[in-house]
Design an enzyme around this catalytic site. Structure first.
Site, mmCIF file in Angstrom:
data_model
loop_
_atom_site.group_PDB
_atom_site.id
_atom_site.type_symbol
_atom_site.label_atom_id
_atom_site.label_comp_id
_atom_site.label_asym_id
_atom_site.label_seq_id
_atom_site.Cartn_x
_atom_site.Cartn_y
_atom_site.Cartn_z
ATOM 1 N N GLY A 137 -70.083 -24.615 -55.866
ATOM 2 C CA GLY A 137 -70.627 -23.374 -55.339
ATOM 3 C C GLY A 137 -69.521 -22.576 -54.679
ATOM 4 N NE ARG A 139 -85.328 -13.946 -43.143
ATOM 5 C CZ ARG A 139 -84.264 -14.287 -43.853
ATOM 6 N NH1 ARG A 139 -83.827 -15.520 -43.847
ATOM 7 N NH2 ARG A 139 -83.628 -13.379 -44.560
ATOM 8 C CG HIS A 162 -84.394 -19.239 -48.060
ATOM 9 N ND1 HIS A 162 -84.264 -18.866 -49.374
ATOM 10 C CD2 HIS A 162 -83.531 -18.457 -47.360
ATOM 11 C CE1 HIS A 162 -83.361 -17.897 -49.462
ATOM 12 N NE2 HIS A 162 -82.892 -17.646 -48.263
ATOM 13 C CB SER A 175 -75.638 -19.066 -46.637
ATOM 14 O OG SER A 175 -76.033 -18.096 -47.567
#
Lengths: 247, 224, 639
Positions: free
Chosen positions: C43, C331, C402, C441
Site C-alpha cells: 500500500g 461521525r 472503516h 491515513s
C-alpha cells in the site's frame, strides 16, 4: 431471477479449460454480478464442488482486480464500470450468461477466470515512473501546472490497470494502458525530462511481451471502466515518433 | 531505422504514411475520372496527360511501392496479431463499442485488393499492353481510353462490381482516414471530432464519386 | 516492561524528530548492500518504504497477496491527504495539524509521534507531486486545498475523489523503478503466514505462493509489516474483501504487542446492505449530510414507501436528539444514533438496517439543479447500485466499519516489541488515538514509508552490519514452515459442511453488534462466549474444497477468518478493559446524562498493549501512560 451460466473452468495454467454450464435460481435483483457468483460458489461448495475462482478485492471499481468477460464484453453489459460494479438488473431472468477470463497471449489463465497480468507490471517497470528519489523533491508549489494540463493528466492517471483494454482489443493490444501512463507523465512538467525515453522503453516492452498492435478501433476506450480517451494513444504515438526522429 | 520498423508503432507509422499517400492519390484519380462526364475528348486528353506527364510518371512507381508497403505491413501486423490471442473468446460483442469497418479493415482491404486486380487488368493493363484505338486531337494521337471505359460500364454486373468496390473503399477510408492521423499522433480532443467529420465527408465523396461514373453510363445506356 | 521503551527523544516537541535524525546511527552505502529487508504489503506505506529503502541501497524484498502491488487497498482512499503547508494562508501550521489530530483522536495518541507525522506531511506532498501525482490545482496552476472533517483550515490535498489511488500509484511507480533497478525483488500473490524469529530478532517470513500453494522461506536482517487494517473482521466494511490481519497476527503470536485493538472507526454514511450475499459496503461521502435530513418512521416496522409517509409520521431523530447540531453531528454520534433506531426496530429497508437520508426538503428549497450540481456523482453512484434515484426518494444509509486505529505497538523508531520487526501505516497503532481525522491515513502512510522508517530502521541495522546473510536452513525456519503447513493441513482436514464466508459473516455480526459502535459489559462478555463457540464450530464444520498446492481462494479466506476469531476475542477483551468512552470506543456505562461519550482520563489515559501468552491462554495487558505536555486535555463537546 434465474440464469443459465456458461462459465470457463480451468484447473491451472497447464491444463485445458472448458465451459461448464450451471443453472442458478433465487438470484435477487439487488445483487451485484460478483455477489451472484458468490452465491453460485456457496452452492457449489456446499454440494462438494470446487468454487469458481475469480479475482476481486475492493468491490468498488478502483483496485482493478476484477476481470470478467461477460457475454462478449469486458466487465459485462454496462459502460464505465468494472465487473464488481455490474448489477444483476442489467440481465433478464432466464438469460444465458457466458463468463470468460480475459484472453490474451500475455495474460495466461491461471485458474478458471483468473489470469496473470504481471505483464502490466513489467511494462511499468520499463519506464512508467519519474526518477525522483525520496527526499530529492522540490517544494510542491515551485512548479505551477495549469489546471487544464493537471486535469488532463488526471484523466489518464485514473487507469486502474484491469486489462479490459487488452480484452476489448481484437489485437490484444495494451496501447491504452501504456498510453495512459506515458500521457500522464508526458503532460506534467515533472515527467517531461524522461518522456521520450519512457515512451520508447514502454512500447518496446509492450511489444516484447506479446501484446498486439493498435488498430485505433476505439473498443478499448469504450470498454475502459474509467473512460480513458483514445487521445492518449495519439499522444503516445506522438511522443514515440518524436523520440525516434530526434535520435 | 530497422529497430524503428521492428516496433508496432513504427509499422503503424509506415501504414499511416502510405495510407495518406494513397488517400491523396484517390483524389487525383477521382478528379481525372470525373472528366468522363465531360465527354470523350476531355477525358482522353486528361488520360493522355496522365500517361505522359513527368511528375505523374515519376509518381507511378512510388504509388506501386506505396500500395505494396501498405499491403505488406498491414498483412504482417494482422497476421501476427492473430497470434496474440491463441484462445479466442467464445462470444464477442463489438457492436456497441466500435464501428464495423474499424474491426474489419483487413477484410475491406482484401476486398479492395481483389477489386484492384480486376480494375488494373481491365484498364491499366489494357492501356499499357493491350490493343487500343487512337484518336487524333489537334496534332497528337491519343488512346481512346474513353471508349474502353464506357464500353465496360454498360455491362450491369461490371457496374455492380465497381459500385461495390467504391463502397468497400469508402468504408475502408471511413476508419482509415482518421486512423492514419491517430497513428501519426496528429490528434487531440479539438481535432478528434473534426478529423472524424473530414474523414467521413472524404469517404462519402470518394464512394459517391467513383460510383456515380459507372452508374451514369449504365443509366445512359439503358435509357438511351 | 523493559520492552516498552518508546524511545521518544528528549528536547522540545518541535526539535525531537530533528534531534533524533541527527543522533540515529547510519549504515554506510557499502554495508547497505549486504543488508536484506523484507517489506510485507504494498500500500502507500509499504510501497513508499520499499522503494525508498531500495534507493538507499538495501536489498529489499517486497510482498503482496494481490496479483500486483498496485492493487493494495490504499487505492480506495477517497477524500485526500493532509499537510500543514498553509498554502491558503489561513493560519495553519505543523502545530495546528498536530493539535487537531491529538484532539480528533480524543487524547489517546502520543504527542511526539503525532507531531512528527505533522512535520513530515509537507515533505510527503513534495514527494508525491514530484512522482507525478496529479493533485487538483487552481486556475493559477498552484495546488488546491479543501477543508475536511470539520477542522477550521483548508489543508487537504486531493485528486478528485481518488486521492488514495493517485498517491498509491505514485508510490507504486517508485517501487517499479526500484524493481527495474534490481534493488527490490517483487513477490506478488504471496501471503505471509509466519514470522521467523531467531534469537529474539525478526529474521524472515514464511509465505504461501498463492498460485502454486508452495511454502516459501524468505530471510532478512529486518522485517517491515505494512499490512493495513483489520476492519474486514466485521465481514461487511468499506475495506477490500481481501484485507486481513493475518500477517500482523502472526507477528503478534511471535511476541509483537497489539495496541488498542478495539479502536475502530465506523463511518456513518455508507450504502446499506442490500442482500444477504453482499460482500462489501460502499461509502457515500459524508458531505451529503450538509443538505440531507436523516429520519426513520415513527411507527415500528412501517413498511410503506417513504414518500407515502407523511411529515408528522417521520422521526427526524438527529434533529430531535441534537437540536443544536441536527444532522451535522460528528461521525461517531451519527453512527451510534442510527444504530440505536435500527436496534429499536425503526430501521427501514428489507433488512430493517438502514435509515433515510432525505433530500426532498433541500430540493424544494434550493431547486433540483442546485442539489444536482453538488452531488451529481454521488447520486449517480447511489442509483447505479440501488436502482433508486435520490432525486425522487430518500437515500437509505447505514454506518460501516472503516478504519482501525489499533494495531501493532511500535516505538519512536516504528519498531515493534520484536527487535527487527517494524510496522508502518495502518498496521501500527501510532498516530490516530481513539479516532482518526479525515485525510489522515494517507498522510501517515506516506510519512512512515518515505521519511520516517527509512531513517529509523538504520538505527537498528547499524548493529547488523556484521551479521552475514541469514540462512534459511536453520531450525527456526524449519519450525515456522512446519507450523504454517500444519495450520493449512488442519484446516483442510476439517472437511465439514459450511462455507468460510458463512462463518465470517456470523463473526462479523457478533463483532458489529457487540463490539462495534456501542459496547457494554454484558454484550462484550456475551461476545466472548459467542466467538469462542463460533470458532469451535468453525474448526469442526468448515468446508474448504480443493487442495493446498493450487489456487485455493477458500483456503486463503479460511486462514484469515481463523485469525479473526482470535483477534476478535482480543478486541472484545480490550473493549472490556477500557471502561470509559473515548473517540470511536463508546461504552454505554460511561456516558453523560445526555448520552455523550465520557472519557475518564484519570484511569484510562494510556495505550493498552496486549501480549500474547500462547494458544488458549489469556493475553496479558501492559499500559503505556500518555503524557500531554504541549496540548491542554479538553472535553469533546457538541453543545
Amino acid at each position: 431471477m434465474e440464469f443459465k451460466l456458461k462459465i470457463w473452468r480451468q484447473k491451472n495454467a497447464r491444463s485445458q479449460g472448458a465451459f461448464v454450464e450451471y443453472f442458478i435460481s433465487g438470484v435477487s435483483k439487488e445483487m451485484s454480478f460478483l455477489e451472484m457468483l458468490d452465491y453460485l460458489n456457496k452452492t457449489l461448495i456446499e454440494s462438494g464442488d470446487n468454487p469458481v475462482a475469480f479475482e476481486h478485492d475492493c468491490r468498488e471499481g478502483i483496485c482493478g482486480s476484477c476481470s470478467l468477460y461477460i457475454n462478449g464484453r469486458p466487465h459485462g453489459p454496462d459502460d464505465l464500470i468494472a465487473t464488481c460494479e455490474l448489477r444483476m438488473t442489467k440481465f433478464k431472468s432466464g438469460d444465458t450468461i457466458i463468463v470468460e477470463p480475459w484472453r490474451a497471449k500475455s495474460f495466461p489463465v491461471l485458474r478458471d477466470l483468473i489470469v496473470d497480468r504481471y505483464a502490466f507490471d513489467k511494462i511499468m517497470q520499463a519506464g512508467g515512473f519519474i526518477s525522483v528519489n525520496s527526499g530529492a523533491a522540490p517544494e510542491a508549489n515551485s512548479i505551477p501546472v495549469s489546471r487544464e494540463v493537471a486535469d488532463e493528466a488526471f484523466d489518464a492517471a485514473i487507469c486502474i490497470g484491469c486489462g479490459a483494454c487488452v480484452a476489448a482489443c481484437k489485437n490484444s493490444s495494451a496501447m491504452l494502458f501504456v498510453a495512459a501512463k506515458v500521457s500522464q507523465l508526458a503532460l506534467l512538467p515533472q515527467g517531461k525530462p524522461e518522456a521520450e525515453k519512457r515512451a520508447r522503453a514502454m512500447v518496446a516492452k509492450m511489444d516484447e511481451l506479446g501484446f498486439g498492435s493498435c488498430s485505433n478501433t476505439g473498443a478499448c476506450e469504450a470498454e475502459c471502466p474509467k473512460g480513458i480517451s483514445l487521445a492518449h494513444i495519439a499522444r503516445l504515438n506522438r511522443e514515440f515518433l518524436l523520440a525516434v526522429f530526434k535520435t | 531505422m530497422s529497430s524503428f520498423i521492428n516496433t508496432s508503432i513504427g509499422k503503424k507509422f509506415l501504414i499511416s504514411i502510405t495510407g495518406l499517400f494513397l488517400i491523396s492519390f484517390l483524389a487525383v484519380h477521382l478528379t481525372g475520372n470525373l472528366f468522363l462526364l465531360a465527354g470523350q475528348e476531355s477525358f482522353n486528353l486528361v488520360a493522355h496527360f496522365m500517361a505522359t506527364d513527368r511528375v505523374i510518371s515519376f509518381m507511378e512507381p512510388l504509388l506501386a511501392v506505396g500500395f505494396l508497403l501498405h499491403i505488406v505491413f498491414t498483412a504482417y501486423l494482422t497476421i501476427t496479431n492473430q497470434f496474440k490471442r491463441p484462445q479466442k473468446f467464445a462470444k464477442v460483442d463489438h457492436r456497441q463499442t466500435s464501428s464495423w469497418p474499424s474491426q474489419n479493415m483487413f477484410v475491406l482491404g482484401g476486398l479492395i485488393f481483389i477489386f484492384l486486380v480486376l480494375h488494373l487488368s481491365n484498364f491499366w493493363y489494357q492501356m499499357q499492353f493491350g490493343e487500343m484505338d487512337y484518336i487524333l486531337y489537334g496534332d497528337i494521337w491519343v488512346q481512346d481510353a474513353y471508349s474502353l471505359v464506357t464500353g465496360k460500364f454498360i455491362i450491369w454486373w461490371y457496374v455492380l462490381i465497381y459500385v461495390a468496390g467504391a463502397v468497400f473503399l469508402g468504408l475502408h477510408l471511413l476508419h482509415g482516414f482518421k486512423s492514419a492521423f491517430f497513428s501519426l499522433g496528429l490528434y487531440n480532443k479539438v481535432w478528434g471530432g473534426r478529423l472524424m467529420l473530414i474523414g467521413a465527408i472524404y469517404s462519402i465523396i470518394i464512394t459517391v464519386g467513383f460510383s456515380l461514373i459507372p452508374v451514369y453510363f449504365l443509366i445512359g445506356h439503358l435509357t438511351g | 516492561m523493559g520492552k516498552l521503551q518508546s524511545k521518544i527523544p528528549d528536547g522540545p516537541l518541535e526539535d525531537k524528530w530533528n534531534n533524533h535524525k541527527n543522533s540515529v546511527r547510519l549504515v554506510s552505502p557499502a554495508n547497505k548492500n549486504n543488508l536484506d529487508i523484507i517489506v510485507v504489503g504494498t500500500g502507500l506505506s509499504g510501497a513508499s518504504a520499499a522503494s525508498t529503502l531500495g534507493e538507499l541501497g538495501y536489498n529489499v524484498k517486497s510482498f503482496c497477496f494481490q496479483d500486483s502491488p498496485r492493487r493494495a487497498h490504499s487505492v480506495a482512499a477517497q477524500g485526500g491527504i493532509n499537510a500543514a503547508k498553509n498554502y491558503k494562508n489561513d493560519g495553519d501550521s505543523v502545530f495546528r495539524l498536530f493539535k487537531d489530530i491529538i484532539k480528533g483522536g480524543d487524547y489517546r495518541a502520543r504527542e511526539a509521534y503525532v507531531y512528527r507525522a505533522a512535520q513530515v506531511s509537507n515533505q510527503s506532498i513534495d514527494q508525491l507531486v514530484a512522482a507525478g501525482v496529479p493533485f487538483a490545482r487552481e486556475y493559477s496552476g498552484y495546488l488546491d486545498n479543501r477543508s475536511f472533517g470539520g477542522v477550521q483550515v483548508s489543508r487537504t490535498f486531493y485528486a478528485s475523489g481518488q486521492t488514495g489511488q493517485q498517491c498509491l500509484l505514485g508510490a507504486y511507480s517508485g517501487l517499479t523503478r526500484q524493481i527495474a533497478r534490481g534493488r527490490v525483488k517483487m513477490y506478488a500473490r504471496r501471503e505471509m503466514l509466519e514470522l521467523v524469529v531467531v534469537e529474539g530478532k525478526a529474521r524472515g517470513i514464511i509465505t504461501r505462493n498463492l498460485v502454486t500453494g508452495e511454502m516459501e522461506r524468505h530471510s532478512a536482517h529486518a522485517v517491515v509489516l505494512a499490512t493495513g487494517g483489520y476492519g474486514t473482521i466485521y465481514y461487511l466494511s468499506t475495506l477490500a474483501v481481501g484485507s486481513n490481519a493475518s500477517a500482523a497476527w502472526a507477528a503478534h503470536r511471535k511476541g509483537a504487542f497489539f495496541a488498542n485493538p478495539s479502536f475502530v472507526q465506523i463511518h456513518p454514511t455508507s450504502i446499506p446492505q442490500l442482500n444477504d450475499f453482499q460482500a462489501k459496503l460502499t461509502l457515500m461521502s459524508e458531505s451529503l449530510r450538509n443538505d440531507g435530513r436523516i429520519w426513520v418512521p415513527k411507527k415500528k416496522g412501517d413498511k410503506r414507501h417513504p414518500v407515502n409517509i407523511k411529515e408528522e409520521e417521520r422521526d427526524y431523530y438527529l434533529e430531535r436528539r441534537y437540536p443544536a447540531f441536527g444532522n451535522l453531528v460528528p461521525r461517531d454520534v451519527a453512527s451510534r444514533a442510527a444504530k440505536e433506531r435500527c436496534d429499536a426496530g425503526y430501521g427501514v429497508g428489507d433488512t430493517g438496517l438502514s435509515v433515510y437520508l432525505d433530500f426532498s426538503h433541500a430540493i424544494e428549497k434550493h431547486g433540483k439543479e442546485a442539489i444536482k450540481s453538488k452531488y451529481e456523482n454521488l447520486f449517480e453512484m447511489y442509483e447505479k447500485i440501488t436502482g433508486n434515484s435520490p432525486y425522487k426518494e430518500p437515500m437509505r444509509i447505514y454506518p460501516a466499519g472503516h478504519y482501525t486505529m489499533g494495531g501493532l505497538w511500535v516505538d519512536y523508531n516504528l519498531m515493534t516489541t520484536i527487535p527487527g520487526l517494524f510496522a508502518i501505516g495502518e498496521s501500527n497503532f501510532s498516530d490516530h488515538g481513539a479516532n482518526r481525522l479525515g485525510a489522515g491515513s494517507l498522510m501517515q502512510c506516506a510519512g512512515d514509508g518515505y521519511f520516517i522508517l527509512p531513517v529509523t530502521i538504520g538505527d537498528y541495522l547499524a548493529d547488523e552490519i556484521k551479521t552475514a546473510r541469514i540462512s534459511k536452513d536453520i531450525p527456526e525456519f524449519e519450525q515456522a514452515e512446519k507450523a504454517a503447513k500444519e495450520k493449512l493441513q488442519s484446516l483442510m482436514a476439517i472437511n465439514g459442511k459450511q462455507t468460510v464466508n458463512s462463518f465470517h459473516r456470523r463473526l462479523g455480526r457478533i463483532m458489529w453488534d457487540m463490539c462495534g459502535m456501542v459496547r457494554n459489559e454484558k454484550g462484550l462478555k456475551k461476545a466472548l462466549k459467542m466467538i469462542s463457540d463460533l470458532k469451535e464450530e468453525f474448526l469442526k464444520d468448515v468446508r474448504i474444497p480443493g487442495a493446498i498446492n493450487e489456487i485455493n481462494q477458500e483456503l486463503e479466506r479460511a486462514v484469515r477468518v481463523a485469525d479473526f476469531f482470535d483477534l476478535g476475542q482480543l478486541m472484545v477483551h480490550d473493549a472490556l478493559s477500557r471502561e470509559e468512552s473515548c473517540g470511536a470506543h463508546f461504552r454505554e456505562e460511561s456516558q453523560t446524562a445526555e448520552g455523550e461519550a465520557k472519557r475518564i482520563d484519570s484511569r484510562y489515559s494510556y495505550v493498552a498493549l496486549w501480549e500474547y501468552q500462547g494458544e488458549g491462554n489469556k493475553h496479558s495487558l501492559h499500559k503505556e501512560e500518555l503524557v500531554f505536555e504541549n496540548v491542554e486535555v479538553q472535553e469533546r463537546s457538541y453543545k
